[in-house]
Design a protein around this motif. Structure first.
Motif, PDB file in Angstrom:
ATOM      1  N   GLY A  96       0.787  -1.215   0.000  1.00 16.74           N
ATOM      2  CA  GLY A  96       0.000   0.000   0.000  1.00 16.74           C
ATOM      3  C   GLY A  96       0.825   1.273   0.000  1.00 16.74           C
ATOM      4  N   GLU A  97       2.096   1.157  -0.334  1.00 19.68           N
ATOM      5  CA  GLU A  97       2.980   2.316  -0.322  1.00 19.68           C
ATOM      6  C   GLU A  97       3.116   2.966  -1.693  1.00 19.68           C
ATOM      7  OE1 GLU A  97       6.722   1.366   1.480  1.00 19.68           O
ATOM      8  OE2 GLU A  97       5.774   0.353   3.155  1.00 19.68           O
ATOM      9  N   GLY A  98       2.512   2.374  -2.720  1.00 21.76           N
ATOM     10  CA  GLY A  98       2.605   2.930  -4.069  1.00 21.76           C
ATOM     11  C   GLY A  98       3.921   2.641  -4.754  1.00 21.76           C
ATOM     12  N   CYS A  99       4.657   1.656  -4.245  1.00 21.65           N
ATOM     13  CA  CYS A  99       5.929   1.292  -4.861  1.00 21.65           C
ATOM     14  C   CYS A  99       6.213  -0.183  -4.574  1.00 21.65           C
ATOM     15  CB  CYS A  99       7.063   2.161  -4.344  1.00 21.65           C
ATOM     16  SG  CYS A  99       7.296   2.041  -2.561  1.00 21.65           S
ATOM     17  N   ILE A 100       7.111  -0.738  -5.356  1.00 21.98           N
ATOM     18  CA  ILE A 100       7.549  -2.115  -5.133  1.00 21.98           C
ATOM     19  C   ILE A 100       8.857  -2.059  -4.361  1.00 21.98           C
ATOM     20  CG2 ILE A 100       8.299  -4.255  -6.242  1.00 21.98           C
ATOM     21  CD1 ILE A 100       6.547  -3.448  -8.656  1.00 21.98           C
ATOM     22  N   THR A 101       8.831  -2.644  -3.183  1.00 20.71           N
ATOM     23  CA  THR A 101      10.023  -2.689  -2.338  1.00 20.71           C
ATOM     24  C   THR A 101      10.722  -4.034  -2.535  1.00 20.71           C
ATOM     25  OG1 THR A 101       8.880  -3.693  -0.467  1.00 20.71           O
ATOM     26  CG2 THR A 101       8.845  -1.267  -0.590  1.00 20.71           C
ATOM     27  N   PRO A 102      11.974  -4.156  -2.114  1.00 16.04           N
ATOM     28  CA  PRO A 102      12.631  -5.466  -2.196  1.00 16.04           C
ATOM     29  C   PRO A 102      11.845  -6.549  -1.441  1.00 16.04           C
ATOM     30  CG  PRO A 102      14.268  -3.772  -1.822  1.00 16.04           C
ATOM     31  CD  PRO A 102      12.916  -3.110  -1.696  1.00 16.04           C
ATOM     32  N   ALA A 103      11.272  -6.196  -0.299  1.00 15.13           N
ATOM     33  CA  ALA A 103      10.502  -7.179   0.478  1.00 15.13           C
ATOM     34  C   ALA A 103       9.231  -7.600  -0.260  1.00 15.13           C
ATOM     35  CB  ALA A 103      10.164  -6.603   1.850  1.00 15.13           C
ATOM     36  N   SER A 104       8.514  -6.632  -0.834  1.00 19.97           N
ATOM     37  CA  SER A 104       7.271  -6.993  -1.523  1.00 19.97           C
ATOM     38  C   SER A 104       7.570  -7.784  -2.799  1.00 19.97           C
ATOM     39  CB  SER A 104       6.419  -5.754  -1.834  1.00 19.97           C
ATOM     40  OG  SER A 104       7.024  -4.907  -2.787  1.00 19.97           O
ATOM     41  N   LEU A 105       8.660  -7.456  -3.483  1.00 20.68           N
ATOM     42  CA  LEU A 105       9.061  -8.215  -4.664  1.00 20.68           C
ATOM     43  C   LEU A 105       9.394  -9.646  -4.261  1.00 20.68           C
ATOM     44  CD1 LEU A 105       9.818  -8.449  -7.661  1.00 20.68           C
ATOM     45  CD2 LEU A 105      12.089  -7.549  -7.055  1.00 20.68           C
ATOM     46  N   GLY A 106      10.131  -9.800  -3.176  1.00 18.55           N
ATOM     47  CA  GLY A 106      10.485 -11.135  -2.692  1.00 18.55           C
ATOM     48  C   GLY A 106       9.268 -11.965  -2.334  1.00 18.55           C
ATOM     49  N   ARG A 107       8.292 -11.351  -1.648  1.00 18.32           N
ATOM     50  CA  ARG A 107       7.069 -12.084  -1.280  1.00 18.32           C
ATOM     51  C   ARG A 107       6.324 -12.551  -2.527  1.00 18.32           C
ATOM     52  NH1 ARG A 107       6.850  -8.370   2.820  1.00 18.32           N
ATOM     53  NH2 ARG A 107       5.411  -6.989   1.733  1.00 18.32           N
ATOM     54  N   MET A 108       6.184 -11.681  -3.515  1.00 22.97           N
ATOM     55  CA  MET A 108       5.442 -12.052  -4.711  1.00 22.97           C
ATOM     56  C   MET A 108       6.176 -13.125  -5.498  1.00 22.97           C
ATOM     57  SD  MET A 108       2.652 -11.694  -6.094  1.00 22.97           S
ATOM     58  CE  MET A 108       1.876 -12.120  -7.622  1.00 22.97           C
TER      59      MET A 108
END
Length: 147
Positions: A96-108
């Motif tokens: 929900g931050e409007g960006c792809i973070t390293p953590a969110s990329l890793g989860r996906m």
């Protein structure tokens, strides 16, 4: 009706204008769409497309009307592509931050069966992180997806 330039569209128009009268019919437009899009467009749909930009009401497209239709179709195609990219971006963004973070990329990637560590994800993001903030904005994501 994707073409990379107005001159290419003018050349296409001229090739469709078999009798050289400066006008093309809905049937000729069907041929164009089959050639450029690779799909059959029903006669009714081709007629509706002609009618949508036929300023003089003659049921035919002059070059200017053809260019207007091609630009409209390109804009619609771009809008559809952007909508699809926004959906994909939302899947990776997840926080929900409007960006792809390293953590969110890793989860996906993990959900997709492609486990990656945060360091690897950070390196993946770094390649397309144009502003150097360590995350991918939607605009950076669009560039990445077109690479």
């Amino acid at each position: 009706m994707v073409a990379s330039s107005t001159s290419e569209l003018r050349t296409l128009f001229s090739s469709l204008d078999k009798d050289g009268d400066g006008r093309i019919s809905a049937a000729e437009l069907q041929v164009c769409m089959r050639a450029t899009l690779g799909e059959h467009v029903p006669a009714e749909e081709a007629e509706a497309l002609v009618a949508s930009v036929d300023a003089d009401g003659d049921g035919l497209l002059c070059e200017a009307e053809f260019l207007k239709l091609a630009l409209y179709c390109d804009a619609e195609e771009e809008e559809e592509r952007t909508r699809g990219l926004r959906e994909a971006f939302a899947m990776y963004e997840m926080e929900g931050e409007g960006c792809i973070t390293p953590a969110s990329l890793g989860r996906m990637l993990g959900r997709l069966g492609n486990e990656r560590g945060v360091g690897e994800c950070r390196a993946m993001i770094c390649r397309f992180d144009l502003d150097g903030d360590g995350v991918l904005s939607f605009d950076e994501f669009k560039i990445m997806m077109s690479a």
